[in-house]
Motif scaffolding. Structure first.
Motif, PDB file in Angstrom:
ATOM      1  N   ARG A  57       0.684  -1.088  -0.004  1.00  0.00           N
ATOM      2  CA  ARG A  57      -0.086  -0.283  -0.342  1.00  0.00           C
ATOM      3  C   ARG A  57       0.371   1.114  -0.126  1.00  0.00           C
ATOM      4  NH1 ARG A  57      -5.549  -0.892   2.879  1.00  0.00           N
ATOM      5  NH2 ARG A  57      -5.600  -1.600   0.442  1.00  0.00           N
ATOM      6  N   THR A  58       1.501   1.835  -1.287  1.00  0.00           N
ATOM      7  CA  THR A  58       2.021   3.163  -0.863  1.00  0.00           C
ATOM      8  C   THR A  58       0.898   4.214  -1.356  1.00  0.00           C
ATOM      9  OG1 THR A  58       1.698   3.486  -3.746  1.00  0.00           O
ATOM     10  CG2 THR A  58       3.495   2.068  -2.961  1.00  0.00           C
ATOM     11  N   VAL A  59       1.115   5.370  -1.124  1.00  0.00           N
ATOM     12  CA  VAL A  59       0.717   6.437  -0.786  1.00  0.00           C
ATOM     13  C   VAL A  59       0.298   7.272  -2.180  1.00  0.00           C
ATOM     14  CG1 VAL A  59       2.466   7.657   0.613  1.00  0.00           C
ATOM     15  CG2 VAL A  59       2.255   8.436  -1.675  1.00  0.00           C
ATOM     16  N   LEU A  60       0.190   6.730  -3.808  1.00  0.00           N
ATOM     17  CA  LEU A  60      -0.496   6.780  -4.704  1.00  0.00           C
ATOM     18  C   LEU A  60      -1.404   5.547  -4.845  1.00  0.00           C
ATOM     19  CD1 LEU A  60       3.011   7.968  -6.844  1.00  0.00           C
ATOM     20  CD2 LEU A  60       0.464   9.163  -5.758  1.00  0.00           C
ATOM     21  N   GLY A  61      -1.666   4.123  -4.285  1.00  0.00           N
ATOM     22  CA  GLY A  61      -2.506   3.179  -4.359  1.00  0.00           C
ATOM     23  C   GLY A  61      -1.453   1.684  -4.105  1.00  0.00           C
ATOM     24  N   ASP A  62      -2.564   0.788  -3.877  1.00  0.00           N
ATOM     25  CA  ASP A  62      -1.780  -0.604  -3.920  1.00  0.00           C
ATOM     26  C   ASP A  62      -0.993  -0.936  -5.509  1.00  0.00           C
ATOM     27  OD1 ASP A  62      -2.847  -0.611  -1.520  1.00  0.00           O
ATOM     28  OD2 ASP A  62      -4.358  -2.029  -1.921  1.00  0.00           O
ATOM     29  N   VAL A  96      11.180   3.533  -0.806  1.00  0.00           N
ATOM     30  CA  VAL A  96      11.104   4.275   0.200  1.00  0.00           C
ATOM     31  C   VAL A  96       9.812   4.780   1.250  1.00  0.00           C
ATOM     32  CG1 VAL A  96      12.095   6.273   1.778  1.00  0.00           C
ATOM     33  CG2 VAL A  96      13.212   6.181  -0.409  1.00  0.00           C
ATOM     34  N   VAL A  97      10.350   3.298   2.728  1.00  0.00           N
ATOM     35  CA  VAL A  97       8.993   3.460   3.389  1.00  0.00           C
ATOM     36  C   VAL A  97       9.527   4.341   4.626  1.00  0.00           C
ATOM     37  CG1 VAL A  97       8.418   1.695   4.901  1.00  0.00           C
ATOM     38  CG2 VAL A  97       9.244   0.739   2.565  1.00  0.00           C
ATOM     39  N   HIS A 133       8.203   5.290  -4.757  1.00  0.00           N
ATOM     40  CA  HIS A 133       7.280   4.622  -3.623  1.00  0.00           C
ATOM     41  C   HIS A 133       7.421   5.608  -2.957  1.00  0.00           C
ATOM     42  CE1 HIS A 133       5.974   1.816  -7.450  1.00  0.00           C
ATOM     43  NE2 HIS A 133       5.891   2.190  -7.603  1.00  0.00           N
ATOM     44  N   LEU A 134       6.463   5.690  -2.542  1.00  0.00           N
ATOM     45  CA  LEU A 134       6.476   6.067  -1.206  1.00  0.00           C
ATOM     46  C   LEU A 134       5.694   5.379   0.086  1.00  0.00           C
ATOM     47  CD1 LEU A 134       7.082   9.732  -1.009  1.00  0.00           C
ATOM     48  CD2 LEU A 134       8.420   8.200  -0.489  1.00  0.00           C
ATOM     49  N   VAL A 135       5.638   4.922   1.108  1.00  0.00           N
ATOM     50  CA  VAL A 135       5.224   4.241   1.663  1.00  0.00           C
ATOM     51  C   VAL A 135       5.366   4.674   3.608  1.00  0.00           C
ATOM     52  CG1 VAL A 135       4.450   2.000   2.915  1.00  0.00           C
ATOM     53  CG2 VAL A 135       5.495   1.743   0.593  1.00  0.00           C
ATOM     54  N   CYS A 136       3.884   5.062   3.335  1.00  0.00           N
ATOM     55  CA  CYS A 136       3.615   6.101   4.901  1.00  0.00           C
ATOM     56  C   CYS A 136       3.378   5.442   6.165  1.00  0.00           C
ATOM     57  CB  CYS A 136       2.303   7.341   4.056  1.00  0.00           C
ATOM     58  SG  CYS A 136       1.724   8.096   5.545  1.00  0.00           S
ATOM     59  N   ALA A 140      -2.111   4.604   4.755  1.00  0.00           N
ATOM     60  CA  ALA A 140      -0.420   3.980   5.318  1.00  0.00           C
ATOM     61  C   ALA A 140      -0.633   2.520   4.897  1.00  0.00           C
ATOM     62  CB  ALA A 140      -1.082   4.420   6.804  1.00  0.00           C
ATOM     63  N   GLY A 141       0.629   1.976   5.015  1.00  0.00           N
ATOM     64  CA  GLY A 141       0.283   0.649   4.425  1.00  0.00           C
ATOM     65  C   GLY A 141       1.137   0.234   5.850  1.00  0.00           C
ATOM     66  N   LEU A 142       1.581   0.264   7.042  1.00  0.00           N
ATOM     67  CA  LEU A 142       2.050   0.129   7.855  1.00  0.00           C
ATOM     68  C   LEU A 142       1.570   0.598   9.138  1.00  0.00           C
ATOM     69  CD1 LEU A 142       5.465   0.395   8.724  1.00  0.00           C
ATOM     70  CD2 LEU A 142       4.476   1.553   6.498  1.00  0.00           C
ATOM     71  N   VAL A 143       1.846  -0.166   9.876  1.00  0.00           N
ATOM     72  CA  VAL A 143       1.714   0.599  11.240  1.00  0.00           C
ATOM     73  C   VAL A 143       3.032   0.319  11.917  1.00  0.00           C
ATOM     74  CG1 VAL A 143       0.613   0.471  14.168  1.00  0.00           C
ATOM     75  CG2 VAL A 143      -0.050  -0.415  11.630  1.00  0.00           C
TER      76      VAL A 143
END
Length: 303
Positions: free
Chosen positions: A6-11, A59-60, A84-87, A128-131
């Protein structure tokens, strides 16, 4: 069932991540680091450009709730830089927050995490893509236990991976006892950060044996063993059969650490650390650690 990151632009499909900085920060502010905030969008863009020029593709960002994520800026930066960015959602240690802010989250923390993973972060709509949560020094205080239980609840509701800041690299086994034991999370959905800051090979092997991911993140600051012991630790884990559980990251947390401000920054991971590890471990394994492993660690069957 579709497995995706799950990136900030979508899966996206896991294989789209490419070379990944598995733990870093574009934006971050805390009362513990006054005057050193990562808050400049232009500097964040320049850092991403430098990372991409070095060969990076994803980048995560582990910056959690309440610490200046600037979620609305992340899609713009991702598109502009072609990275790609994961938030993250989640909560850091209590010292990073105002006590009234924490009190307002009592009784609804897991709900906040789930909302940010599924609906989005505030008006930005960025999911968000992680906790991200945090342990304590050689143990877990009441705040850590509260946040980790909420993180596990959010995982069970959404499938999201849970990344853990280990304070100075300690308490890894306590974290696993809580998340994978008491809270019944599958170990392969847990990522332990900063293992390199407490270079105990016995603990590292035991953690890897559980099935979780081990992140070696951040160049040396005060802990000089961070750099020179890392290749040895990574090689030992790989030789023990855990090469598929290793991750690498830069963990840039203050403005002066950015490469565009004279620090090592995100490009250090690929410019200096990658060839050093390749000399010890071989290019093939290092390439897998930078590509295949984060693709597996941060991908899940979103619910």
């Amino acid at each position: 069932m579709v497995i995706a990151v799950r990136t900030v632009l979508g899966d996206v499909a896991p294989g789209e991540l490419g070379v990944t900085d598995a733990h870093d920060h574009l934006f971050f502010h805390s009362p513990q680091l006054p005057g050193r905030e990562l808050a400049d969008a232009a500097a964040a863009r320049a850092e991403l450009d430098a990372f991409r020029a070095a060969g990076g593709r994803s980048v995560v960002q582990w910056t959690p709730y309440g610490l200046g994520r600037r979620a609305a800026d992340l899609p713009l930066l991702s598109r502009a830089a072609g990275v790609h960015l994961v938030c993250a959602t989640g909560l850091h240690q209590a010292v990073h927050y105002d006590q009234e802010e924490l009190a307002a989250l009592r009784g609804r923390l897991a709900e906040v995490f789930v909302s940010e993973l599924t609906t989005g972060i505030g008006p930005s709509g960025v999911r968000a893509g992680l906790v991200k949560v945090a342990g304590g020094f050689h143990g877990l205080d009441a705040h850590a236990r509260w946040t980790m239980r909420a993180a596990a609840e959010a995982h069970h509701a959404t499938g999201a991976p849970v990344a853990v800041h280990l304070e100075l690299g300690t308490a890894a086994l306590d974290v696993l006892d809580l998340l994978c034991g008491e809270s019944e999370m599958p170990p392969h959905r847990v990522i332990l950060g900063h293992l390199n800051r407490f270079p105990d090979p016995v603990v590292q092997r035991e953690a890897a044996r559980s099935g979780c991911y081990l992140a070696f993140d951040g160049p040396s600051r005060t802990h000089h063993a961070t750099d020179w012991r890392m290749p040895e630790a990574v090689r030992a884990l790989a030789e023990a059969g855990f090469g598929h559980r290793l991750l690498l990251g830069g963990d840039t947390v203050v403005a002066g650490a950015r490469s565009v401000d004279g620090g090592p920054g995100m490009p250090y991971l690929l410019r200096r650390l990658r060839p050093r590890l390749a000399a010890e471990l071989g290019t093939e394994l290092v390439d897998r650690i930078l590509t295949d492993n984060p693709a597996a660690a941060f991908a899940t069957d979103w619910r």
